[in-house]
Design a protein around this motif. Structure first.
Motif, short mmCIF file in Angstrom:
data_model
loop_
_atom_site.label_atom_id
_atom_site.label_comp_id
_atom_site.label_asym_id
_atom_site.label_seq_id
_atom_site.Cartn_x
_atom_site.Cartn_y
_atom_site.Cartn_z
N GLY A 133 44.28 56.22 42.45
CA GLY A 133 44.67 55.21 43.44
C GLY A 133 43.63 55.10 44.53
N CYS A 134 42.37 55.45 44.20
CA CYS A 134 41.31 55.52 45.21
C CYS A 134 40.63 54.17 45.49
CB CYS A 134 40.28 56.57 44.81
SG CYS A 134 39.53 56.30 43.20
N TRP A 135 40.97 53.13 44.79
CA TRP A 135 40.50 51.77 45.08
C TRP A 135 41.50 50.79 44.51
CZ3 TRP A 135 40.18 48.99 40.67
CH2 TRP A 135 39.87 49.65 39.48
N MET A 136 41.40 49.56 44.97
CA MET A 136 42.22 48.49 44.40
C MET A 136 41.43 47.20 44.47
SD MET A 136 45.19 48.01 47.26
CE MET A 136 44.80 47.75 48.98
N LYS A 137 41.81 46.28 43.60
CA LYS A 137 41.22 44.94 43.62
C LYS A 137 42.32 43.98 44.01
CE LYS A 137 37.60 45.79 40.22
NZ LYS A 137 37.02 45.37 38.94
N MET A 138 41.93 43.05 44.90
CA MET A 138 42.90 42.06 45.40
C MET A 138 42.42 40.66 45.05
SD MET A 138 43.92 43.81 49.04
CE MET A 138 45.17 42.60 49.41
N ASP A 139 43.38 39.78 44.83
CA ASP A 139 43.11 38.40 44.41
C ASP A 139 42.56 37.57 45.56
OD1 ASP A 139 43.06 36.04 42.99
OD2 ASP A 139 45.22 35.68 43.17
N LEU A 140 41.34 37.06 45.38
CA LEU A 140 40.69 36.21 46.37
C LEU A 140 40.86 34.73 46.03
CD1 LEU A 140 38.93 36.21 48.94
CD2 LEU A 140 36.93 36.34 47.48
N GLY A 141 41.44 34.45 44.87
CA GLY A 141 41.56 33.06 44.42
C GLY A 141 40.35 32.67 43.62
N ASP A 181 39.67 32.89 40.57
CA ASP A 181 39.28 33.93 39.61
C ASP A 181 38.31 34.95 40.19
OD1 ASP A 181 40.90 32.91 37.58
OD2 ASP A 181 39.34 31.49 36.97
N GLU A 182 38.37 35.17 41.50
CA GLU A 182 37.53 36.17 42.15
C GLU A 182 38.42 37.24 42.78
OE1 GLU A 182 33.54 34.13 43.57
OE2 GLU A 182 35.29 33.28 44.56
N GLN A 183 37.83 38.42 42.96
CA GLN A 183 38.57 39.54 43.52
C GLN A 183 37.76 40.20 44.63
OE1 GLN A 183 39.03 41.79 39.85
NE2 GLN A 183 41.22 41.34 39.87
N VAL A 184 38.47 40.92 45.48
CA VAL A 184 37.85 41.75 46.51
C VAL A 184 38.07 43.21 46.11
CG1 VAL A 184 37.92 42.46 48.93
CG2 VAL A 184 38.24 40.05 48.33
N MET A 185 37.00 43.98 46.09
CA MET A 185 37.10 45.41 45.79
C MET A 185 37.40 46.13 47.10
SD MET A 185 36.95 48.12 44.01
CE MET A 185 35.99 48.35 42.54
N VAL A 186 38.55 46.80 47.16
CA VAL A 186 38.97 47.50 48.37
C VAL A 186 38.86 49.00 48.15
CG1 VAL A 186 40.86 47.87 50.01
CG2 VAL A 186 40.60 45.63 48.91
N LYS A 187 38.11 49.65 49.02
CA LYS A 187 38.03 51.11 49.04
C LYS A 187 38.64 51.57 50.35
CE LYS A 187 33.78 51.29 46.31
NZ LYS A 187 32.37 51.71 46.33
N PHE A 188 38.87 52.87 50.46
CA PHE A 188 39.55 53.40 51.63
C PHE A 188 38.60 54.30 52.41
CE2 PHE A 188 42.48 52.74 48.07
CZ PHE A 188 43.03 51.57 48.53
N GLY A 206 47.34 40.12 51.13
CA GLY A 206 47.12 39.52 49.83
C GLY A 206 47.77 40.33 48.72
N LYS A 207 47.61 39.83 47.52
CA LYS A 207 48.25 40.43 46.35
C LYS A 207 47.27 41.37 45.63
CE LYS A 207 51.26 37.91 44.36
NZ LYS A 207 52.36 38.56 44.99
N VAL A 208 47.79 42.53 45.25
CA VAL A 208 47.00 43.51 44.52
C VAL A 208 46.95 43.10 43.04
CG1 VAL A 208 46.86 45.93 43.79
CG2 VAL A 208 47.67 45.36 46.10
N ALA A 219 50.30 46.96 41.37
CA ALA A 219 49.73 45.68 40.92
C ALA A 219 50.81 44.61 41.02
CB ALA A 219 49.21 45.80 39.50
N GLY A 220 50.44 43.46 41.59
CA GLY A 220 51.38 42.36 41.76
C GLY A 220 52.11 42.38 43.09
N LYS A 221 51.93 43.43 43.88
CA LYS A 221 52.60 43.53 45.18
C LYS A 221 51.66 43.11 46.30
CE LYS A 221 55.93 46.91 43.73
NZ LYS A 221 56.71 48.05 44.10
N ASP A 222 52.25 42.73 47.43
CA ASP A 222 51.48 42.33 48.59
C ASP A 222 51.19 43.51 49.50
OD1 ASP A 222 51.27 39.57 48.03
OD2 ASP A 222 53.29 39.23 48.76
N VAL A 223 49.98 43.55 50.04
CA VAL A 223 49.59 44.58 51.00
C VAL A 223 48.85 43.94 52.16
CG1 VAL A 223 49.44 46.47 49.32
CG2 VAL A 223 47.42 45.15 49.86
N ILE A 224 48.90 44.62 53.28
CA ILE A 224 48.11 44.24 54.46
C ILE A 224 47.07 45.33 54.63
CG2 ILE A 224 48.15 43.89 56.96
CD1 ILE A 224 51.10 42.95 56.58
#
Length: 168
Positions: free
Chosen positions: A83-91, A93-100, A73-75, A112-117
């Motif tokens: 850079g310890c977390w990121m939010k990704m677009d869930l569609g 107007d919702e987001q997924v909070m990603v931690k590592f 998905g898109k960051v 931001a705006g780039k795709d990640v797996i």
């Protein structure tokens, strides 16, 4: 008659020397090879599903439920402190909070705006007001925006074991 026979043989000889290439010419398709920057545990891009495809699963999950998955998905946003977390677009107007996992790795702050797996665990959590304010501060929000956070919020979360940043 001799001349006609000679002419016929000459014509046959010339036509048989003609190159009758009936093969279809090879069409060269330039396949763009995708390259990745890897973070955390080594993962591959195989069998990653679109992040937006699990939006309905997130809605049906209860706090504490989890599912192992690999998503692409898109960051939308990255922690600007480390850079310890990121939010990704869930569609929608919702987001997924990603931690590592175990803060074992961080992502670049300019993606931001780039795709990640990402590969790991998707789950639903409830964030306290204190956590929400901390994340808002990390994201560079104004003091007024931070002060406006007054209630805990149910969030869609993900703990990534590894991530691949798709290079273009």
């Amino acid at each position: 008659m001799k001349h006609i026979l000679t002419l016929f043989l000459f014509a046959t000889l010339i036509s048989s020397c003609k190159n009758n290439n009936t093969e279809t010419p090879e069409i060269s398709e330039d396949k763009k090879e995708i390259s990745y920057l890897s973070f955390g545990e080594k993962i591959d891009a195989d069998q990653a599903v679109e992040l937006v495809s699990i939006a309905e699963d997130y809605k049906n999950m209860k706090v504490g439920d989890s599912v192992s998955t690999k998503l692409i998905g898109k960051v939308d946003q990255v922690c600007q402190a480390k850079g310890c977390w990121m939010k990704m677009d869930l569609g929608n107007d919702e987001q997924v909070m990603v931690k590592f996992k175990d803060y074992g790795f961080f992502m670049p702050k300019n993606i931001a705006g780039k795709d990640v797996i990402i590969d790991g665990e998707a789950f639903v959590s409830e964030l306290s007001v204190e956590e929400l304010r901390h994340y808002a501060e990390d994201a560079g929000k104004s003091e007024e925006e931070i002060a406006a956070i007054t209630e805990p919020r149910r969030t869609y979360s993900f703990v990534a074991n590894g991530a691949l940043l798709i290079e273009e």
